[in-house]
Write a protein that holds these residues in place. Structure first.
Motif, PDB file in Angstrom:
ATOM      1  N   UNK A  32      -6.879   5.154   1.921  1.00 44.89           N
ATOM      2  CA  UNK A  32      -8.303   4.830   2.063  1.00 44.89           C
ATOM      3  C   UNK A  32      -8.485   3.386   2.531  1.00 44.89           C
ATOM      4  N   UNK A  33      -7.746   2.465   1.899  1.00 43.54           N
ATOM      5  CA  UNK A  33      -7.845   1.047   2.268  1.00 43.54           C
ATOM      6  C   UNK A  33      -7.406   0.846   3.723  1.00 43.54           C
ATOM      7  N   UNK A  34      -6.339   1.522   4.121  1.00 43.94           N
ATOM      8  CA  UNK A  34      -5.818   1.352   5.483  1.00 43.94           C
ATOM      9  C   UNK A  34      -6.771   1.918   6.525  1.00 43.94           C
ATOM     10  N   UNK A  35      -7.404   3.035   6.221  1.00 43.76           N
ATOM     11  CA  UNK A  35      -8.403   3.586   7.145  1.00 43.76           C
ATOM     12  C   UNK A  35      -9.563   2.594   7.283  1.00 43.76           C
ATOM     13  N   UNK A  36      -9.950   1.982   6.164  1.00 38.69           N
ATOM     14  CA  UNK A  36     -10.969   0.940   6.232  1.00 38.69           C
ATOM     15  C   UNK A  36     -10.504  -0.223   7.085  1.00 38.69           C
ATOM     16  N   UNK A  37      -9.209  -0.573   6.953  1.00 37.73           N
ATOM     17  CA  UNK A  37      -8.653  -1.643   7.764  1.00 37.73           C
ATOM     18  C   UNK A  37      -8.719  -1.319   9.248  1.00 37.73           C
ATOM     19  N   UNK A  38      -8.466  -0.061   9.609  1.00 36.24           N
ATOM     20  CA  UNK A  38      -8.535   0.342  11.010  1.00 36.24           C
ATOM     21  C   UNK A  38      -9.955   0.208  11.554  1.00 36.24           C
ATOM     22  N   UNK A  39     -10.929   0.354  10.660  1.00 40.18           N
ATOM     23  CA  UNK A  39     -12.333   0.275  11.088  1.00 40.18           C
ATOM     24  C   UNK A  39     -12.779  -1.177  11.292  1.00 40.18           C
ATOM     25  N   UNK A  43      -7.113  -5.710  15.254  1.00 36.23           N
ATOM     26  CA  UNK A  43      -5.800  -6.124  15.739  1.00 36.23           C
ATOM     27  C   UNK A  43      -4.954  -4.919  16.146  1.00 36.23           C
ATOM     28  N   UNK A  44      -4.127  -5.140  17.162  1.00 35.20           N
ATOM     29  CA  UNK A  44      -3.241  -4.098  17.676  1.00 35.20           C
ATOM     30  C   UNK A  44      -1.805  -4.617  17.626  1.00 35.20           C
ATOM     31  N   UNK A  46       2.271  -3.258  18.548  1.00 41.45           N
ATOM     32  CA  UNK A  46       3.107  -2.242  19.224  1.00 41.45           C
ATOM     33  C   UNK A  46       2.277  -1.079  19.752  1.00 41.45           C
ATOM     34  N   UNK A  47       1.121  -1.412  20.310  1.00 45.77           N
ATOM     35  CA  UNK A  47       0.305  -0.408  20.983  1.00 45.77           C
ATOM     36  C   UNK A  47      -0.610   0.411  20.102  1.00 45.77           C
ATOM     37  N   UNK A  48      -0.627   0.139  18.783  1.00 45.01           N
ATOM     38  CA  UNK A  48      -1.449   0.915  17.857  1.00 45.01           C
ATOM     39  C   UNK A  48      -2.292  -0.029  17.003  1.00 45.01           C
ATOM     40  N   UNK A  49      -3.422   0.480  16.465  1.00 42.51           N
ATOM     41  CA  UNK A  49      -4.157  -0.330  15.482  1.00 42.51           C
ATOM     42  C   UNK A  49      -3.194  -0.770  14.384  1.00 42.51           C
ATOM     43  N   UNK A  50      -3.284  -2.031  13.980  1.00 37.11           N
ATOM     44  CA  UNK A  50      -2.265  -2.596  13.100  1.00 37.11           C
ATOM     45  C   UNK A  50      -2.173  -1.869  11.760  1.00 37.11           C
ATOM     46  N   UNK A  51      -3.294  -1.281  11.294  1.00 34.10           N
ATOM     47  CA  UNK A  51      -3.290  -0.589  10.008  1.00 34.10           C
ATOM     48  C   UNK A  51      -2.854   0.878  10.114  1.00 34.10           C
ATOM     49  N   UNK A  52      -2.606   1.349  11.333  1.00 32.01           N
ATOM     50  CA  UNK A  52      -2.176   2.744  11.493  1.00 32.01           C
ATOM     51  C   UNK A  52      -0.830   2.985  10.817  1.00 32.01           C
ATOM     52  N   UNK A  53       0.013   1.964  10.819  1.00 32.05           N
ATOM     53  CA  UNK A  53       1.347   2.127  10.226  1.00 32.05           C
ATOM     54  C   UNK A  53       1.259   2.414   8.737  1.00 32.05           C
ATOM     55  N   UNK A 102       2.287  -6.303   3.487  1.00 34.79           N
ATOM     56  CA  UNK A 102       2.400  -7.762   3.621  1.00 34.79           C
ATOM     57  C   UNK A 102       2.552  -8.150   5.094  1.00 34.79           C
ATOM     58  N   UNK A 103       3.403  -7.433   5.804  1.00 34.77           N
ATOM     59  CA  UNK A 103       3.620  -7.752   7.213  1.00 34.77           C
ATOM     60  C   UNK A 103       2.396  -7.424   8.068  1.00 34.77           C
ATOM     61  N   UNK A 104       1.678  -6.383   7.710  1.00 37.49           N
ATOM     62  CA  UNK A 104       0.425  -6.090   8.412  1.00 37.49           C
ATOM     63  C   UNK A 104      -0.551  -7.244   8.222  1.00 37.49           C
ATOM     64  N   UNK A 105      -0.667  -7.712   6.993  1.00 31.39           N
ATOM     65  CA  UNK A 105      -1.573  -8.831   6.706  1.00 31.39           C
ATOM     66  C   UNK A 105      -1.162 -10.073   7.487  1.00 31.39           C
TER      67      UNK A 105
END
Length: 323
Positions: A32-39, A43-44, A46-53, A102-105
């Motif tokens: 849930x938090x990561x989906x919120x992060x994608x919204x 940031x992108x 490796x070609x994807x929204x950073x929170x997709x991982x 942590x690395x996403x942040x």
């Protein structure tokens, strides 16, 4: 004779492996938090929204945790041993996801990253946790073989799913070797998901699997989740037995389960071969197409032969009964 079956059951949720259940709850929150992060975070990486991982890893870990929490709760032999192995897996997966977040942040990659001492330390820690999780999974899978259920079809499906899951997880090790381009340039990124190209090119939405080169995440993902797919196929067969009496035989369901296992293993092998040749999963060549067609034909013929064979119908057994 028409058989009536209850879906795969077992002890109540309150008796499932608690550390893995707690991990599953944490992963649900992280999704849930990561989906919120994608919204809110544009940031992108490796070609994807950073929170997709973190969405992908949290969902995969959630599925893993729930499945093994349920299986460990059903063991009657080596249960304490499996409980500790499951706890090691839960801790290791928790460590892995913390590092990913942590690395996403920090706005950088978590995998294969040796660009700074901190990044290298985090990746090495993650690698150690992954090895610990894989070893713990092997040990719990071994415990499953010492705890057959009263229904041979169900036993076969669970054992096969566990073995293929362990193999699929091990395929992830193929990503950790440096590519020829990395070795030639003394790159501080050592390892890659993509074969033949650098990571970060065109890929499938959310999943990120390369659409222009081979991607080892495809067989890795498929293999890891065999533990869910194969037992789910068996559940479907048991439900179908209510309408189609031919499936009322445990022997037939077990035989079909073995066909599904062989088919899944063959598909896993072909997808690994395809990725190692640098070929995208969405652009198979004639060789891959022939291999996939052969697998589909063999599976179809085998299922037809099983259904036409004269096998003795066995009385239905409900999981949750004798084990």
């Amino acid at each position: 004779m028409t058989a009536t079956h209850r879906p795969l059951a077992g002890p109540p949720v309150t008796q499932w492996h608690r550390p893995l259940l707690l991990l599953a709850i944490a992963m649900a929150i992280l999704v849930v938090v990561s989906i919120g992060g994608m919204i809110v975070d544009d940031r992108v990486l490796t070609g994807l929204p950073i929170w997709a991982k973190s969405v992908k890893f949290a969902l995969s870990t959630l599925i893993y945790a729930v499945t093994w929490a349920w299986l460990i709760a059903q063991l009657t032999r080596w249960r304490r041993f499996a409980w500790w192995a499951g706890t090691v897996a839960a801790v290791g997966l928790g460590v892995e996801l913390v590092i990913i977040v942590v690395q996403i942040a920090r706005g950088t990659t978590s995998h294969f990253n040796f660009t700074t001492p901190l990044n290298a330390a985090l990746w090495n820690t993650m690698g150690a946790s992954i090895i610990g999780v894989w070893t713990a999974t092997v040990l719990v899978a071994a415990a499953l073989f010492l705890n057959p259920t009263a229904d041979r079809a169900r036993t076969s499906a669970i054992r096969a799913g566990a073995v293929l899951s362990v193999i699929g997880a091990a395929l992830g090790m193929l990503m950790t070797s440096p590519t020829s381009a990395q070795m030639a340039s003394d790159s501080m990124i050592i390892g890659a998901h993509t074969v033949g190209l650098a990571d970060g090119g065109p890929g499938l939405p959310i999943l990120g699997w390369s659409t222009v080169g081979g991607d080892l995440r495809v067989p890795h993902f498929l293999g890891m989740h065999a533990l869910q797919v194969i037992p789910l196929v068996l559940i479907a067969l048991e439900l179908a037995a209510r309408r189609f009496p031919v499936l009322g035989s445990v022997q037939k369901r077990r035989a079909i389960s073995l066909v599904v296992t062989a088919t899944y293993g063959a598909l896993l092998a072909v997808l690994t071969w395809q990725a190692l040749r640098g070929q995208s999963v969405v652009h198979p060549d004639s060789q891959t197409g022939l291999a996939l067609g052969g697998i589909a034909l063999a599976a179809t013929v085998s299922v037809v032969l099983v259904l036409r064979a004269r096998l003795t119908f066995a009385a239905p057994v409900a999981i949750g009964g004798a084990r």
